[in-house]
Motif scaffolding. Structure first.
Motif, PDB file in Angstrom:
ATOM      1  N   GLY A  67     -36.756-109.309 -46.369  1.00 50.65           N
ATOM      2  CA  GLY A  67     -36.019-108.302 -47.133  1.00 50.65           C
ATOM      3  C   GLY A  67     -35.473-107.194 -46.249  1.00 50.65           C
ATOM      4  N   GLY A  68     -36.260-106.769 -45.262  1.00 51.46           N
ATOM      5  CA  GLY A  68     -35.797-105.746 -44.332  1.00 51.46           C
ATOM      6  C   GLY A  68     -34.615-106.226 -43.513  1.00 51.46           C
ATOM      7  N   CYS A  69     -34.675-107.472 -43.070  1.00 47.71           N
ATOM      8  CA  CYS A  69     -33.557-108.028 -42.291  1.00 47.71           C
ATOM      9  C   CYS A  69     -32.291-108.125 -43.138  1.00 47.71           C
ATOM     10  N   VAL A  70     -32.454-108.518 -44.389  1.00 47.38           N
ATOM     11  CA  VAL A  70     -31.298-108.581 -45.294  1.00 47.38           C
ATOM     12  C   VAL A  70     -30.693-107.194 -45.467  1.00 47.38           C
ATOM     13  N   CYS A  71     -31.545-106.186 -45.600  1.00 45.93           N
ATOM     14  CA  CYS A  71     -31.039-104.816 -45.762  1.00 45.93           C
ATOM     15  C   CYS A  71     -30.323-104.321 -44.513  1.00 45.93           C
ATOM     16  N   VAL A  72     -30.790-104.716 -43.332  1.00 48.46           N
ATOM     17  CA  VAL A  72     -30.115-104.314 -42.093  1.00 48.46           C
ATOM     18  C   VAL A  72     -28.701-104.882 -42.067  1.00 48.46           C
ATOM     19  N   VAL A  73     -28.562-106.151 -42.416  1.00 43.00           N
ATOM     20  CA  VAL A  73     -27.241-106.781 -42.427  1.00 43.00           C
ATOM     21  C   VAL A  73     -26.359-106.154 -43.504  1.00 43.00           C
ATOM     22  N   ALA A  99     -26.589-103.148 -44.823  1.00 41.93           N
ATOM     23  CA  ALA A  99     -26.237-101.772 -44.454  1.00 41.93           C
ATOM     24  C   ALA A  99     -25.129-101.766 -43.406  1.00 41.93           C
ATOM     25  N   ALA A 100     -25.134-102.743 -42.508  1.00 41.56           N
ATOM     26  CA  ALA A 100     -24.083-102.822 -41.496  1.00 41.56           C
ATOM     27  C   ALA A 100     -22.722-103.078 -42.140  1.00 41.56           C
ATOM     28  N   ARG A 101     -22.743-103.679 -43.310  1.00 40.31           N
ATOM     29  CA  ARG A 101     -21.499-103.958 -44.029  1.00 40.31           C
ATOM     30  C   ARG A 101     -21.171-102.894 -45.066  1.00 40.31           C
ATOM     31  N   GLY A 102     -21.928-101.795 -45.067  1.00 37.41           N
ATOM     32  CA  GLY A 102     -21.612-100.673 -45.951  1.00 37.41           C
ATOM     33  C   GLY A 102     -22.309-100.732 -47.291  1.00 37.41           C
ATOM     34  N   GLY A 103     -23.589-101.004 -47.320  1.00 37.10           N
ATOM     35  CA  GLY A 103     -24.343-101.080 -48.556  1.00 37.10           C
ATOM     36  C   GLY A 103     -24.623 -99.708 -49.155  1.00 37.10           C
ATOM     37  N   PRO A 104     -25.294 -99.693 -50.298  1.00 40.17           N
ATOM     38  CA  PRO A 104     -25.638 -98.419 -50.951  1.00 40.17           C
ATOM     39  C   PRO A 104     -26.656 -97.614 -50.137  1.00 40.17           C
ATOM     40  N   ARG A 105     -26.896 -96.400 -50.573  1.00 40.00           N
ATOM     41  CA  ARG A 105     -27.749 -95.475 -49.824  1.00 40.00           C
ATOM     42  C   ARG A 105     -29.171 -96.009 -49.657  1.00 40.00           C
ATOM     43  N   TRP A 106     -29.751 -96.603 -50.698  1.00 41.72           N
ATOM     44  CA  TRP A 106     -31.126 -97.089 -50.597  1.00 41.72           C
ATOM     45  C   TRP A 106     -31.244 -98.228 -49.584  1.00 41.72           C
ATOM     46  N   VAL A 107     -30.177 -99.035 -49.455  1.00 43.57           N
ATOM     47  CA  VAL A 107     -30.188-100.120 -48.473  1.00 43.57           C
ATOM     48  C   VAL A 107     -30.161 -99.545 -47.066  1.00 43.57           C
ATOM     49  N   ARG A 108     -29.390 -98.484 -46.873  1.00 43.23           N
ATOM     50  CA  ARG A 108     -29.359 -97.847 -45.564  1.00 43.23           C
ATOM     51  C   ARG A 108     -30.710 -97.236 -45.221  1.00 43.23           C
ATOM     52  N   GLY A 109     -31.414 -96.713 -46.221  1.00 39.67           N
ATOM     53  CA  GLY A 109     -32.754 -96.168 -45.993  1.00 39.67           C
ATOM     54  C   GLY A 109     -33.755 -97.240 -45.595  1.00 39.67           C
ATOM     55  N   VAL A 110     -33.720 -98.369 -46.307  1.00 39.32           N
ATOM     56  CA  VAL A 110     -34.617 -99.477 -45.973  1.00 39.32           C
ATOM     57  C   VAL A 110     -34.268-100.023 -44.592  1.00 39.32           C
ATOM     58  N   SER A 111     -32.977-100.078 -44.292  1.00 38.67           N
ATOM     59  CA  SER A 111     -32.533-100.563 -42.990  1.00 38.67           C
ATOM     60  C   SER A 111     -33.046 -99.662 -41.870  1.00 38.67           C
ATOM     61  N   THR A 112     -32.962 -98.373 -42.064  1.00 44.98           N
ATOM     62  CA  THR A 112     -33.453 -97.421 -41.061  1.00 44.98           C
ATOM     63  C   THR A 112     -34.959 -97.575 -40.860  1.00 44.98           C
ATOM     64  N   ALA A 113     -35.686 -97.734 -41.950  1.00 42.93           N
ATOM     65  CA  ALA A 113     -37.137 -97.916 -41.852  1.00 42.93           C
ATOM     66  C   ALA A 113     -37.480 -99.223 -41.128  1.00 42.93           C
ATOM     67  N   THR A 114     -36.732-100.271 -41.410  1.00 43.63           N
ATOM     68  CA  THR A 114     -36.974-101.565 -40.766  1.00 43.63           C
ATOM     69  C   THR A 114     -36.713-101.485 -39.272  1.00 43.63           C
ATOM     70  N   LEU A 115     -35.608-100.865 -38.888  1.00 40.48           N
ATOM     71  CA  LEU A 115     -35.290-100.735 -37.464  1.00 40.48           C
ATOM     72  C   LEU A 115     -36.298 -99.839 -36.746  1.00 40.48           C
ATOM     73  N   ALA A 116     -36.758 -98.785 -37.422  1.00 39.58           N
ATOM     74  CA  ALA A 116     -37.761 -97.902 -36.815  1.00 39.58           C
ATOM     75  C   ALA A 116     -39.082 -98.643 -36.622  1.00 39.58           C
ATOM     76  N   ALA A 117     -39.486 -99.452 -37.595  1.00 39.83           N
ATOM     77  CA  ALA A 117     -40.724-100.229 -37.472  1.00 39.83           C
ATOM     78  C   ALA A 117     -40.620-101.225 -36.322  1.00 39.83           C
TER      79      ALA A 117
END
Length: 65
Positions: free
Chosen positions: A15-21, A23-41
């Protein structure tokens, strides 16, 4: 029980990997938040692995001296 825990962790990772992809394509704010958390982890895991390897190498060198 262990299988359920591993399956849950795997679902979070995928799920985190899906959110990263997404977010890179311009997803909603919550997706960008999950993406940031995934990359930080991921970055934390990389740094801890580097420290662990460095500590193992240093302790081996000290024993040889």
């Amino acid at each position: 029980m262990t299988v359920l825990i591993v399956a849950g962790v795997l679902a979070l990772v995928v799920g985190g990997c899906v959110c990263v992809v997404w977010a890179a394509r311009g997803g909603p704010r919550w997706v960008r938040g999950v993406s940031t958390a995934t990359l930080a982890a991921g970055e934390l895991l990389r740094r801890s692995e580097k420290r662990r390897r460095r500590g193992t190498r240093n302790s081996g060198d000290a024993g040889d001296a």
